[in-house]
Motif scaffolding. Structure first.
Motif, PDB file in Angstrom:
ATOM      1  N   VAL A 134       0.860  -1.183   0.000  1.00 17.72           N
ATOM      2  CA  VAL A 134       0.000   0.000   0.000  1.00 17.72           C
ATOM      3  C   VAL A 134       0.892   1.227   0.000  1.00 17.72           C
ATOM      4  O   VAL A 134       1.924   1.259   0.674  1.00 17.72           O
ATOM      5  N   GLY A 135       0.479   2.244  -0.758  1.00 14.04           N
ATOM      6  CA  GLY A 135       1.238   3.480  -0.799  1.00 14.04           C
ATOM      7  C   GLY A 135       0.365   4.639  -1.222  1.00 14.04           C
ATOM      8  O   GLY A 135      -0.863   4.566  -1.182  1.00 14.04           O
ATOM      9  N   PHE A 136       0.997   5.693  -1.644  1.00 16.20           N
ATOM     10  CA  PHE A 136       0.296   6.907  -2.054  1.00 16.20           C
ATOM     11  C   PHE A 136       0.016   6.877  -3.554  1.00 16.20           C
ATOM     12  O   PHE A 136       0.804   6.337  -4.339  1.00 16.20           O
ATOM     13  N   TYR A 155      -1.396  11.455   8.454  1.00 12.67           N
ATOM     14  CA  TYR A 155      -1.246  10.021   8.696  1.00 12.67           C
ATOM     15  C   TYR A 155      -2.493   9.411   9.329  1.00 12.67           C
ATOM     16  O   TYR A 155      -2.781   8.234   9.130  1.00 12.67           O
ATOM     17  N   ASN A 156      -3.251  10.200  10.098  1.00  7.44           N
ATOM     18  CA  ASN A 156      -4.487   9.688  10.707  1.00  7.44           C
ATOM     19  C   ASN A 156      -5.468   9.248   9.631  1.00  7.44           C
ATOM     20  O   ASN A 156      -6.052   8.161   9.714  1.00  7.44           O
ATOM     21  N   LEU A 157      -5.661  10.079   8.621  1.00 13.01           N
ATOM     22  CA  LEU A 157      -6.579   9.746   7.539  1.00 13.01           C
ATOM     23  C   LEU A 157      -6.052   8.561   6.725  1.00 13.01           C
ATOM     24  O   LEU A 157      -6.818   7.683   6.333  1.00 13.01           O
ATOM     25  N   PHE A 158      -4.759   8.532   6.478  1.00 12.00           N
ATOM     26  CA  PHE A 158      -4.159   7.429   5.732  1.00 12.00           C
ATOM     27  C   PHE A 158      -4.460   6.098   6.417  1.00 12.00           C
ATOM     28  O   PHE A 158      -4.932   5.145   5.787  1.00 12.00           O
ATOM     29  N   VAL A 159      -4.203   6.019   7.718  1.00 11.31           N
ATOM     30  CA  VAL A 159      -4.420   4.770   8.463  1.00 11.31           C
ATOM     31  C   VAL A 159      -5.912   4.447   8.543  1.00 11.31           C
ATOM     32  O   VAL A 159      -6.309   3.289   8.394  1.00 11.31           O
ATOM     33  N   PHE A 160      -6.739   5.462   8.742  1.00  9.89           N
ATOM     34  CA  PHE A 160      -8.185   5.249   8.784  1.00  9.89           C
ATOM     35  C   PHE A 160      -8.675   4.637   7.474  1.00  9.89           C
ATOM     36  O   PHE A 160      -9.411   3.639   7.473  1.00  9.89           O
ATOM     37  N   GLU A 161      -8.284   5.228   6.354  1.00  8.84           N
ATOM     38  CA  GLU A 161      -8.688   4.728   5.039  1.00  8.84           C
ATOM     39  C   GLU A 161      -8.139   3.317   4.794  1.00  8.84           C
ATOM     40  O   GLU A 161      -8.839   2.458   4.254  1.00  8.84           O
ATOM     41  N   LEU A 162      -6.916   3.084   5.198  1.00 12.21           N
ATOM     42  CA  LEU A 162      -6.305   1.769   5.023  1.00 12.21           C
ATOM     43  C   LEU A 162      -7.126   0.694   5.726  1.00 12.21           C
ATOM     44  O   LEU A 162      -7.505  -0.307   5.125  1.00 12.21           O
TER      45      LEU A 162
END
Length: 170
Positions: A134-136, A155-162
């Motif tokens: 997983v990446g950008f 990073y909060n949104l990134f982890v939430f979406e992940l």
């Protein structure tokens, strides 16, 4: 300066060969181990990112992190295993043991936490034996199975979406 360009050329050549051989495995089980590849030149909240991952049920001991610094200082003590251009030879081969071990580890999930195309980071991602990557979305689409479109600092949104998408496909 000239040698840096030669090194960059060979790293890109090696990356191009690796991108043609990228395997896209199907995600079909719970995430137990995570590899985290971070560019700390652009992102300085590595510990907070790890805390966010652990808040979603991943144990600290199951997260392995390596950090890239463009200007690596041998005399500085880093919080995490850190590498730089000096750890890659002019042919594009990795000379650092911990980085080779990271690449050879079959993580359930590799998070490539960088949002621009850096050939050294992309080479590490491409060579990784992780089962799911997983990446950008701003990085070459062939590298990662999933791409998340957020800002690097969020990073909060990134982890939430992940984790939102991981739960949906289980």
């Amino acid at each position: 300066m000239f040698l840096n360009h030669i090194q960059e050329f060979f790293v890109k050549k090696s990356l191009k060969n690796n991108l043609d051989n990228v395997k896209n495995e199907v995600f079909n089980k719970d995430i137990k181990t995570i590899g985290l590849l971070i560019d700390e030149d652009k992102f300085s909240h590595s510990k907070e990112l790890i805390n966010e991952l652990t808040s979603h049920g991943i144990a600290d001991k199951d997260i392995r992190i390596v950090v890239y610094k463009n200007k690596f200082n041998k005399e500085m003590i880093y919080s995490f295993p850190t590498f730089g251009k000096t750890h890659i030879d002019w042919k594009g081969h990795i000379r650092e043991t911990f980085l080779n071990e990271f690449i050879e580890t079959e993580f359930d999930l590799l998070i490539s936490y960088y949002n621009f195309e850096n050939s050294i980071l992309m080479m590490v991602t491409a060579q990784s034996k992780a089962k799911f990557k997983v990446g950008f979305s701003s990085v070459d689409k062939r590298l990662n199975r999933w791409m998340i479109n957020t800002d690097l600092e969020n990073y909060n949104l990134f982890v939430f979406e992940l984790f939102k998408y991981l739960k949906k496909i289980k």
